[in-house]
Design an enzyme around this catalytic site. Structure first.
Site, PDB file in Angstrom:
ATOM      1  N   TYR A   1      15.559  30.594   6.878  1.00 13.82           N
ATOM      2  CA  TYR A   1      13.874  30.664   6.810  1.00 13.82           C
ATOM      3  C   TYR A   1      14.162  30.894   8.520  1.00 13.82           C
ATOM      4  O   TYR A   1      14.501  30.626   8.858  1.00 13.82           O
ATOM      5  CB  TYR A   1      12.679  30.695   6.778  1.00 13.82           C
ATOM      6  CG  TYR A   1      12.094  31.013   5.437  1.00 13.82           C
ATOM      7  CD1 TYR A   1      11.827  31.447   4.759  1.00 13.82           C
ATOM      8  CD2 TYR A   1      12.137  29.374   4.439  1.00 13.82           C
ATOM      9  CE1 TYR A   1      11.429  31.750   3.754  1.00 13.82           C
ATOM     10  CE2 TYR A   1      11.601  29.701   3.086  1.00 13.82           C
ATOM     11  CZ  TYR A   1      11.588  30.530   2.714  1.00 13.82           C
ATOM     12  OH  TYR A   1      10.826  30.621   1.412  1.00 13.82           O
TER      13      TYR A   1
ATOM     14  N   LYS B   1       0.972  -1.621  -0.050  1.00  6.01           N
ATOM     15  CA  LYS B   1       0.043   0.071   0.094  1.00  6.01           C
ATOM     16  C   LYS B   1       0.954   1.479   0.208  1.00  6.01           C
ATOM     17  O   LYS B   1       2.305   1.331   0.177  1.00  6.01           O
ATOM     18  CB  LYS B   1      -1.062   0.137   1.447  1.00  6.01           C
ATOM     19  CG  LYS B   1       0.047   0.430   2.797  1.00  6.01           C
ATOM     20  CD  LYS B   1      -0.885  -0.265   3.663  1.00  6.01           C
ATOM     21  CE  LYS B   1      -0.129  -0.318   4.739  1.00  6.01           C
ATOM     22  NZ  LYS B   1      -1.216  -1.240   6.185  1.00  6.01           N
TER      23      LYS B   1
HETATM   24  C1  PLP Z   1       0.057  -1.640   6.794  1.00  2.00           C
HETATM   25  C2  PLP Z   1      -1.062  -3.131   7.294  1.00  2.00           C
HETATM   26  C3  PLP Z   1       0.142  -4.153   7.649  1.00  2.00           C
HETATM   27  C4  PLP Z   1       1.393  -4.260   7.607  1.00  2.00           C
HETATM   28  O1  PLP Z   1       2.014  -3.741   9.116  1.00  2.00           O
HETATM   29  P1  PLP Z   1       3.447  -3.168   8.823  1.00  2.00           P
HETATM   30  O2  PLP Z   1       3.973  -2.705  10.333  1.00  2.00           O
HETATM   31  O3  PLP Z   1       4.040  -2.286   7.830  1.00  2.00           O
HETATM   32  O4  PLP Z   1       4.166  -4.942   8.402  1.00  2.00           O
HETATM   33  C5  PLP Z   1      -0.868  -5.364   8.127  1.00  2.00           C
HETATM   34  N1  PLP Z   1      -2.258  -5.563   8.275  1.00  2.00           N
HETATM   35  C6  PLP Z   1      -2.811  -4.009   7.695  1.00  2.00           C
HETATM   36  C7  PLP Z   1      -3.970  -4.345   7.661  1.00  2.00           C
HETATM   37  C8  PLP Z   1      -2.472  -3.391   7.486  1.00  2.00           C
HETATM   38  O5  PLP Z   1      -3.226  -1.907   7.668  1.00  2.00           O
END
Ligand code: PLP
Length: 336
Positions: free
Chosen positions: A232, A34
């Site tokens: 800045y 994702k």
């Molecule tokens: C993002 C996510 C993961 C992965 O988590 P990590 O800590 O990056 O391994 C797993 N399950 C769900 C439902 C998520 O949203």
């Protein structure tokens, strides 16, 4: 000159996938890609993870899934977040997590039970209809509170033990690495795949290799006299004659304003970012005169996103997701 260059080492992602599989000891690895693969590029990350042994891909939205489907005609793709785009998901042969309400038909679904995250998820598991292929939940404290995580594991067992034929998945990266009881049939791993520690420690402690490097160059070098400032708000004022370099990377690229004080490598030596980070540039204290064009490593060669996260008061996840790799901002290179 390119403002900066982001290099993604697919060999590191393959290595991390194999490392996770070794830790999982028989459970499947599902690669979470994702948010554009946590800033690494979803399609490249997905490809490398599958090569490393992952057997499914997980995204947050149907749109991410549809895009990934173009590159991955055969892979299992699970949409973990909420959606009402069921028809589109069906069309792209995605699988859906059902978080509440009605269970859509004619598409493989995974029922998500809330065992303690207190966010998405059903309070109780209904009798699963025929199109349910998986049962899932998500851990709130796999990286920080193993006792609470164990309670979630227990609740998940109680609720799902009656359905041994369905694929059960609970673990994220932290749990895959450190909580054997949370492994079940598959683990959904993101951060560790990219070689970033879910524990905000050195990823090498868990046998992981960072996949992303981010480099730029000194675009300008100048000697500040005592009392002169850079940036800045005059937040850095030289107390003595001080060589500083200007790096053409700023918060619009993901080098956040709260990263002032963090260390980068200039010509291989650790140097501090000083003064206010601007939208397109930050300043670094050089210690000596160096030529324009000298390499500045923002991430890589031992400079960890975990350390930038510590300075910024956040987690490695947020630093990685924030790195802007669109071609207008940076050159992106992939090491096969
Ligand atoms: C993002 C996510 C993961 C992965 O988590 P990590 O800590 O990056 O391994 C797993 N399950 C769900 C439902 C998520 O949203």
């Amino acid at each position: 000159m390119q403002r900066s260059e982001i290099t993604i080492d697919l060999g590191a992602i393959r290595h991390n996938a194999r490392r996770l599989l070794e830790a999982l000891d028989g459970s499947e690895l599902w690669a979470v890609v994702k948010a554009n693969g946590y800033g690494h590029g979803a399609t490249d990350a997905a490809h490398a993870a599958l090569e490393g042994g992952a057997t499914a891909l997980c995204v947050a939205t149907v749109r991410e899934g549809v895009e990934l489907r173009r590159e991955q005609p055969g892979a299992r793709i699970l949409v973990m977040g909420p959606t009402d785009a069921v028809a589109e998901a069906r069309e792209a042969r995605l699988e859906l997590a059902v978080l509440d309400g009605e269970i859509p038909s004619e598409i493989p679904v995974h029922l998500k039970l809330d065992t303690g995250m207190g966010r998405w998820g059903l309070a109780e598991l209904p009798q699963p209809p025929v199109n349910v292929v998986g049962l899932m939940s998500h851990l709130a404290t796999a990286d920080s509170d193993p006792e609470f995580a164990a309670r979630q594991v227990e609740r998940f067992h109680e609720a799902t033990d009656p359905y041994p034929d369905l694929t059960r998945h609970l673990a994220n990266s932290a749990a895959a690495l450190r909580l054997p009881d949370a492994r079940f049939d598959a683990a959904r791993c993101g951060i560790a795949l990219y070689g970033i520690s879910p524990f905000e420690s050195d990823p090498a402690e868990d046998g992981l290799r960072p996949a992303l490097a981010w480099r730029s160059r000194l675009a300008q070098v100048r000697l500040l006299q005592r009392g002169e400032s850079t940036g800045y708000g005059r937040r850095f004022v030289a107390e003595q004659p001080t060589w500083i370099g200007i790096v053409p990377v700023g918060y619009a690229d993901g080098f956040r304003r709260d990263m002032t004080g963090t260390e980068v490598l200039v010509d291989g030596e650790p140097r501090r970012a000083v003064g206010t980070v601007s939208m397109d540039a930050f300043a670094v204290e050089l210690g000596r005169e160096l030529p324009v064009g000298t390499t500045v490593t923002i991430v890589g060669d031992g400079i960890l996103v975990e350390r930038h996260a510590e300075v910024a008061g956040t987690i490695g996840y947020e630093i990685a997701c924030g790195i802007e790799s669109r071609p207008e901002r940076a050159r992106r290179a992939v090491l096969a």
